[in-house]
Design a protein around this motif. Structure first.
Motif, PDB file in Angstrom:
ATOM      1  N   GLU A 180       0.811  -1.219   0.000  1.00 41.70           N
ATOM      2  CA  GLU A 180       0.000   0.000   0.000  1.00 41.70           C
ATOM      3  C   GLU A 180       0.844   1.269   0.000  1.00 41.70           C
ATOM      4  O   GLU A 180       0.439   2.285  -0.568  1.00 41.70           O
ATOM      5  N   ASN A 234      -4.146   4.179   2.790  1.00 40.47           N
ATOM      6  CA  ASN A 234      -5.289   3.282   2.602  1.00 40.47           C
ATOM      7  C   ASN A 234      -5.940   2.964   3.940  1.00 40.47           C
ATOM      8  O   ASN A 234      -7.176   2.998   4.078  1.00 40.47           O
ATOM      9  N   GLU A 245      -9.518   4.279   5.263  1.00 40.77           N
ATOM     10  CA  GLU A 245     -10.478   3.207   5.562  1.00 40.77           C
ATOM     11  C   GLU A 245     -11.095   3.383   6.952  1.00 40.77           C
ATOM     12  O   GLU A 245     -12.247   3.031   7.188  1.00 40.77           O
ATOM     13  N   LEU A 265      -9.583  -3.403  -1.679  1.00 47.70           N
ATOM     14  CA  LEU A 265      -9.487  -2.892  -0.311  1.00 47.70           C
ATOM     15  C   LEU A 265     -10.519  -3.511   0.616  1.00 47.70           C
ATOM     16  O   LEU A 265     -10.231  -3.827   1.767  1.00 47.70           O
ATOM     17  N   ARG A 310      -9.138  -6.859   1.543  1.00 51.30           N
ATOM     18  CA  ARG A 310      -7.680  -7.007   1.609  1.00 51.30           C
ATOM     19  C   ARG A 310      -7.219  -7.618   2.931  1.00 51.30           C
ATOM     20  O   ARG A 310      -6.394  -8.533   2.943  1.00 51.30           O
ATOM     21  N   GLU A 370      -5.325  -0.505  -6.882  1.00 55.74           N
ATOM     22  CA  GLU A 370      -6.783  -0.390  -6.866  1.00 55.74           C
ATOM     23  C   GLU A 370      -7.401  -0.543  -8.262  1.00 55.74           C
ATOM     24  O   GLU A 370      -8.596  -0.372  -8.437  1.00 55.74           O
TER      25      GLU A 370
END
Length: 500
Positions: A160, A227, A231, A417, A420, A481
């Protein structure tokens, strides 16, 4: 594209990014989790060949190794308790990774790496101070928890935080550290085995505290990935970190893509359930198969028990550790080859070339041992023994630039994501499960199969090479992504799962 496993480009663009010192430092610090993992893998094989260690904890095995003319070359280390010492770490790791999936998602990649470091430190102290088998196994179990948390968080962190064009190389820093850890363990075992007084094994186990401390300090220093921050709803902080790690002000396109991916991820209330959906089948199947195949190359069988293996071949105790150091150097140098070539040549070509090399080297080893090493003979001739070492190094080199690093890289860069953390959890769980199976059964398999064990593993190498040829797509240079659009929807077979 309908040929092999290739997926041709279909649009999409790389985001603006520089290779910043912050990214390099963060990746180096995070990858020390691999150093700890490698040290644990390498140290156990050397310690279990030290007579004082065997005499204290495994007296039955010690007695068998001291007998002459009575025991089998292939069976003298066959002991379930001895195998449990090594494999208990992986049993704990596969359990811990299920909890690590939650912390990686809810608390972030950084905090999960910190938890791993703490587990490593406590486990190291218990092992070095062990006075009975229970204390020894307890330490290994805690080290296993550290492995579960580190292997869950570190590969995802690396994928990431890295710019797309060098994502493969930076991710392989984890595997490079694994190989360096194994090499250091072999060097340390070689030195501590010569310590008089029978306490060298304690030093070998205790020095694991150095990589454990490096990971703990590193986890405190690094920033979490954009990320992960996005998130968890920390959008401004995520954007600020993104600017710092990319070294540019214009991060809006990548930031918006991460926000969109986060929005989709938040709609998923049950990541593991979502992982079973048809559209996630390709990533899941490849991740699971790559972990199984990685273990069934036979590499861990060789690296766990390299000192035992060479001792079995008649090299003697000092020579066996010396031989293990040779394989460790080959491992490190070959991983550097992978770092250099993975973002230039791609993932598939490394896997396919290595398949040929691993298959041929194992067949040669099997033939030599089958013809020249009788069950109760004391040694091979010098020439054949050297040839076995050369073939083992040939095998290790091919693994180190292919299935070793790519078994972790490809799964960590292909899951979307929203799945993941769950996907990486399944990856680590399957890896540790089959590592445990091999670690717990290898010495018994060696005793039963004898030289045929290398034919067994070479057959698996053939299977995994065919799997690579037809079902593993090329992911080189594809933003993390954009995998669905540019890889899975273009693949000759997997595109049929992308219609949801």
């Amino acid at each position: 594209m309908a040929v092999g496993g290739f997926a041709g480009p279909s649009g999409g663009s790389d985001f603006e990014a520089k290779i910043t010192p912050l990214v390099i430092i963060s990746c180096i610090m995070a990858a020390t989790g691999g150093l700890m993992f490698g040290y644990d893998v390498g140290i156990s094989g050397g310690v279990t060949s030290m007579p004082p260690f065997l005499k204290k904890f495994f007296p039955v095995v010690y007695k068998k190794t001291q007998e002459t003319g009575l025991d089998s070359n292939y069976c003298k280390y066959d002991n379930e308790g001895l195998q449990l010492f090594t494999s208990s770490l992986y049993l704990a790791a596969l359990t811990a990774t299920l909890f690590a999936s939650i912390t990686t998602r809810k608390l972030g990649r950084k905090l999960t790496m910190l938890i791993a470091g703490i587990f490593f430190l406590i486990g190291t102290i218990l092992n070095a101070a062990a006075i009975n088998i229970g204390m020894l196994i307890a330490g290994r179990l805690l080290l296993g928890c550290g492995v579960g948390f580190a292997n869950q968080a570190v590969p995802v962190f690396l994928s990431e935080i890295a710019p797309t064009r060098i994502r493969g190389a930076l991710n392989i820093l984890f595997q490079l550290n694994v190989t360096i850890g194994i090499l250091f363990a072999n060097l340390i075992n070689y030195g501590t085995s010569k310590i008089e007084g029978g306490w060298g094994w304690r030093l070998s186990l205790g020095l694991a505290g150095i990589p454990a401390l490096l990971l703990t300090v590193g986890a405190l220093i690094v920033c979490d990935t954009p990320n992960s921050l996005i998130e968890r709803g920390r959008l401004e902080e995520g954007k600020s970190v993104l600017k710092r790690i990319r070294g540019v002000e214009n991060v809006e396109p990548e930031f918006l893509e991460l926000v969109d991916a986060s929005r989709v991820a938040k709609e998923v209330k049950h990541p593991f359930k979502n992982l079973m959906m048809k559209k996630n089948r390709p990533q899941l199947v490849i991740a699971i198969c790559m972990q199984i195949f990685q273990q069934f190359t036979g590499i861990n069988a060789i690296m766990f028990y390299a000192p035992v293996l060479f001792d079995t071949l008649g090299f003697g105790n000092d020579a066996s550790l010396y031989s293990a150091v040779i394989t460790g150097v080959v491992n490190v140098l070959s991983t550097l080859v992978s770092i250099y070539s993975v973002d230039k040549l791609g993932r598939r070509i490394l896997l396919l070339e290595a398949g040929v090399q691993m298959f041929l080297s194992q067949i040669v080893i099997a033939i030599i041992l089958g013809v020249k090493l009788q069950d109760t003979s004391s040694s091979l001739t010098k020439g054949y023994a050297v040839l076995v070492v050369i073939m083992v190094c040939t095998f290790v080199s091919s693994f180190a630039w292919s299935w070793g690093p790519l078994g972790w890289l490809i799964p960590s860069e292909t899951f979307p994501l929203e799945t993941r953390s769950a996907g990486q959890s399944v990856t680590v769980f399957v890896n540790m499960l089959f590592t445990f199976v091999i670690a717990q059964s290898f010495l018994s398999m060696l005793c039963q199969f004898k030289f045929g064990i290398f034919i067994f593993f070479s057959a698996w190498v053939l299977v995994m090479s065919l799997f690579t040829m037809f079902l593993i797509p090329e992911t080189k240079g594809v933003p993390i992504e954009e995998m669905t659009e540019r890889v899975w929807k273009q693949h000759w077979y997997w595109k049929r799962f992308m219609n949801e």
